[in-house]
Structure formats: structure tokens, C-alpha cells
Design an enzyme around this catalytic site. Structure first.
Site, PDB file in Angstrom:
ATOM      1  CG  ASP A  97      -2.224  -0.835   0.881  1.00 23.19           C
ATOM      2  OD1 ASP A  97      -2.305  -1.423  -0.220  1.00 23.19           O
ATOM      3  OD2 ASP A  97      -3.103  -0.908   1.742  1.00 23.19           O
ATOM      4  CE1 TYR A 100      -4.054   2.932   1.892  1.00 24.39           C
ATOM      5  CE2 TYR A 100      -1.866   3.789   2.355  1.00 24.39           C
ATOM      6  CZ  TYR A 100      -2.855   2.850   2.558  1.00 24.39           C
ATOM      7  OH  TYR A 100      -2.638   1.813   3.435  1.00 24.39           O
ATOM      8  CG  ASN A 135      -5.511  -3.825  -0.247  1.00 26.74           C
ATOM      9  OD1 ASN A 135      -4.590  -3.869   0.575  1.00 26.74           O
ATOM     10  ND2 ASN A 135      -6.618  -3.118  -0.023  1.00 26.74           N
ATOM     11  CG  HIS A 229      -0.336  -5.379   1.623  1.00 19.90           C
ATOM     12  ND1 HIS A 229       0.103  -4.231   2.245  1.00 19.90           N
ATOM     13  CD2 HIS A 229      -1.695  -5.267   1.555  1.00 19.90           C
ATOM     14  CE1 HIS A 229      -0.931  -3.451   2.526  1.00 19.90           C
ATOM     15  NE2 HIS A 229      -2.039  -4.055   2.123  1.00 19.90           N
ATOM     16  CG  HIS A 238      -7.715  -5.587   6.746  1.00 14.65           C
ATOM     17  ND1 HIS A 238      -8.827  -5.420   5.964  1.00 14.65           N
ATOM     18  CD2 HIS A 238      -6.963  -4.479   6.580  1.00 14.65           C
ATOM     19  CE1 HIS A 238      -8.756  -4.254   5.329  1.00 14.65           C
ATOM     20  NE2 HIS A 238      -7.630  -3.661   5.693  1.00 14.65           N
ATOM     21  CG  HIS A 264      -4.090  -5.730   4.649  1.00 14.18           C
ATOM     22  ND1 HIS A 264      -4.570  -4.886   3.673  1.00 14.18           N
ATOM     23  CD2 HIS A 264      -5.065  -6.669   4.838  1.00 14.18           C
ATOM     24  CE1 HIS A 264      -5.766  -5.295   3.279  1.00 14.18           C
ATOM     25  NE2 HIS A 264      -6.089  -6.359   3.964  1.00 14.18           N
ATOM     26  CG  ASP A 265      -5.051  -5.346  10.302  1.00 17.60           C
ATOM     27  OD1 ASP A 265      -5.984  -4.893   9.608  1.00 17.60           O
ATOM     28  OD2 ASP A 265      -5.154  -6.395  10.962  1.00 17.60           O
ATOM     29  CG  HIS A 266      -3.914   1.235   8.158  1.00 17.96           C
ATOM     30  ND1 HIS A 266      -4.563   2.273   7.522  1.00 17.96           N
ATOM     31  CD2 HIS A 266      -3.619   0.330   7.181  1.00 17.96           C
ATOM     32  CE1 HIS A 266      -4.648   2.014   6.232  1.00 17.96           C
ATOM     33  NE2 HIS A 266      -4.091   0.837   5.996  1.00 17.96           N
TER      34      HIS A 266
END
Length: 346
Positions: A97, A100, A135, A229, A238, A264-266
Site C-alpha cells: 500500500d 493511496y 491491495n 502485504h 482486517h 495491511h492492518d494500520h
């Protein structure tokens, strides 16, 4: 009689007409097999990175960052520069990512400069960056991020779908995890994904899993680290990616992988798997974080969960690894030491 031209040479062979179908079939079959092998192994290019003269390797890991400096991306980058200088890092790993909300529109998209080149300006960060796709990157022009043109714009940039990085005693296996997720294909909502290099999906994933498994089996590195990711184990938004649990985890466990690093998880997160002893490390706090978005996890496994921005560092030798997580003020949130003889936390 007829002439048969082999795809493996420039010679022409004359054969009886009755043999034409048999020989042609063999040649075509061999050509298809060779093409599939070349295509498959192109997914796992090999790169080398030197270690320090003292036999150590240091690097930073950041993910989910590309927001043109917003959502504390610039603050995280500033602290990365300070920590990077203190640790004398050798490289940086991005867990995806990268841009954005929808990746890059092309190689001339100003977002590359606005979210990368002009953000990570510290001298200590002028090292090679090894990047995987997330993604959100797949919502844009994937080939742009893979292009040599971006490498010419900023020589630090190296992004491929999947590849292997060797640094003496450690091998990093970068895996393209986005195509594993069924939802992006079956229920993408309003999002559009760039699947040009992935179709047919079944063949792509089958080849990728086979090649990762073969590469891990072949590796004689003291440490094996897989980078992707998507989360495998996570208490974050997620959570668990079931497709990776079903398809990738058996390969990781069978080949004694030491760590799986993801974004992926922030958040910042460390889960120590009680069954395999794989360390699952999430570094997805490069910009926007999800405050308070956490689910219950076995406290014996969950060593850290921090729902804010930050990044991770790793210092390695042949026998020892030291991991640390930092927030946007440079405060150390959690450390973990690993050796081949002993696993201990501090």
C-alpha cells in the site's frame, strides 16, 4: 517428407510425413513447458545485498504509507531518519500500500514524488528500498510501480510482484499476496483492480506457491523471512486472511520460516505463534492508523498491539535478531530478541 524447425535451434530436420504429428507434438509440449518455467521463475528474481564488515545487517520496515505526507506520514518518516542513522541501516522494506487510495496512474504520476521521494529525505534513508504491492496499489497501474522508469527517477526504488533478496545469512522471500484474496475478485464493490499480470489467477497462484516452496526448500540461509502485504495472524481490523492461512502457512511451517512480516492492518503488532514459533510482525503504521480497532487475541501470543502510527527496525547477525517497534515520537514500544538457541522477550 516435411521440414520441422525446432524452437530450440535454427536447424531444420527432414522427417517422414507419418512422423510429423508425433515430433511436432513433442516439440510443442517442450516449448510450452519451457515457457511456463521461464514465466514462473520470472516471478522470483534473485537480488543480493551486502552486509556490514562486522557481519551484521540492519533495516527498517514500514507499510501503508503513501499519503503525500498526510496522516503523520511525514512525522513517521522523520523518526525513521533518526533511527536509521542511529542503527546505520543497510536497507528499507516496504510492506505495501505504497500509494493511496488507488496506486499510481502511470510512471509520470506526481504521487511517486509527493509520497516517496520528497518524504523520505533523511540521509540514512538514502538506501535501497525493497517494496511489495498492496491491495491499494493493485487499484492503480501496477506495471508503473514495477517499471524501471521509477528506478531511474529514484534509484532507491525497487518493486516487483514476488522476488528473493539474499544478504549472507538471511534470505527474504517477498510474496505478492493481493491475488490470493477472493473478495477482490468476487465482491470488489466500486473498486477496480489491475489484474493484467495475474490472469489466469489459478495458474498464477499455483506457480507462485510452487516457486516459493521450492525456493524455501533450496535455501540454506540461517534466517528465512517472508514479506507480504496481507495479514496472516492479526488482532487488527482486517484480522486473519484465510486464503493465506490455507495456502501459504503450510509452506511457511514446512520450511521452518522464522518470521512473516506484513502491513495491511494500520497498526504495529507482534504475534508469536504458539504452534510453529513463527513470529508474525505487522508494520502497517506508515500513515493513517485505526485507533481502537482491535479484536481479542490469545494474550500468550499477542506480544504487542499498538493502534497508532510508527515503524519497525531489525538488527541481525548470523545467530541473533533484535526487533524494535517505534511510535511517531521515536519512543520504543516493544522489543524482542531471538536466537537460534533461545527465544526471549524484553
Amino acid at each position: 517428407m516435411m521440414q520441422v524447425i525446432s524452437p530450440f535451434s535454427s536447424s531444420v530436420a527432414t522427417v517422414p510425413f507419418g512422423k510429423t504429428i508425433h515430433i511436432s507434438f513433442l516439440l510443442i509440449t517442450a516449448w510450452i513447458w519451457l515457457s511456463s518455467v521461464v514465466s514462473s521463475f520470472a516471478e522470483l528474481q534473485h537480488f543480493q545485498h551486502p552486509i556490514k564488515p562486522d557481519g551484521s545487517l540492519s533495516f527498517l520496515v514500514v507499510g501503508d504509507w503513501g499519503r503525500k505526507g498526510l496522516y503523520n506520514q511525514s512525522e513517521v518518516a522523520f523518526q525513521m531518519g533518526l533511527v536509521g542513522q542511529k542503527l546505520d541501516i543497510d536497507l528499507v522494506i516496504s510492506t505495501g500500500d505504497n500509494f493511496y487510495e488507488d496506486g499510481l496512474t502511470g510512471v509520470d504520476d506526481p504521487a511517486f514524488n509527493e509520497s516517496f521521494t520528497t518524504i523520505y529525505t533523511a540521509p540514512s534513508l538514502k538506501k535501497q528500498w525493497y517494496n511489495v504491492l498492496g491491495n491499494h496499489d493493485y487499484r492503480g497501474d501496477v506495471e508503473a510501480q514495477l517499471s524501471h522508469i521509477l528506478r531511474e527517477k529514484d534509484k532507491r526504488w525497487l518493486c516487483l510482484r514476488s522476488f528473493i533478496l539474499k544478504a549472507e545469512f538471511v534470505e527474504f522471500f517477498f510474496v505478492d499476496t493481493t491475488p490470493f484474496v477472493d473478495q477482490y475478485f468476487s465482491d470488489p464493490g466500486d473498486d477496480t483492480y489491475d489484474w493484467k499480470g495475474v490472469s489466469p489467477r489459478e495458474d498464477y497462484l499455483s506457480n507462485l506457491l510452487r516457486d516459493v516452496d521450492a525456493a524455501l526448500k533450496k535455501s540454506n540461509a540461517e534466517w528465512k523471512i517472508v514479506v507480504g502485504h496481507h495479514t496472516i495472524k492479526s488482532a487488527g481490523h482486517h484480522g486473519v486472511t484465510k486464503e493465506l492461512v490455507e495456502q501459504l502457512v503450510p509452506i511457511l511451517e514446512a520450511n521452518s520460516v522464522d518470521m512473516y512480516i506484513n502491513g495491511h492492518d494500520h497498526c504495529l503488532e507482534h504475534i508469536s505463534d504458539s504452534n510453529s514459533q513463527i513470529q508474525y510482525l505487522t508494520s502497517g503504521g506508515g500513515s493513517k492508523a485505526w485507533r481502537g480497532d482491535v479484536h481479542r487475541w490469545d494474550p500468550e501470543e499477542l506480544k504487542l498491539y499498538y493502534d497508532g502510527q510508527g515503524f519497525m527496525s531489525m538488527q541481525m547477525t548470523q545467530k541473533q535478531v533484535h526487533i524494535a517497534f517505534y511510535d511517531i515520537f521515536g519512543k520504543v514500544l516493544h522489543t524482542w530478541n531471538i536466537s537460534k538457541e533461545l527465544h526471549s522477550s524484553t
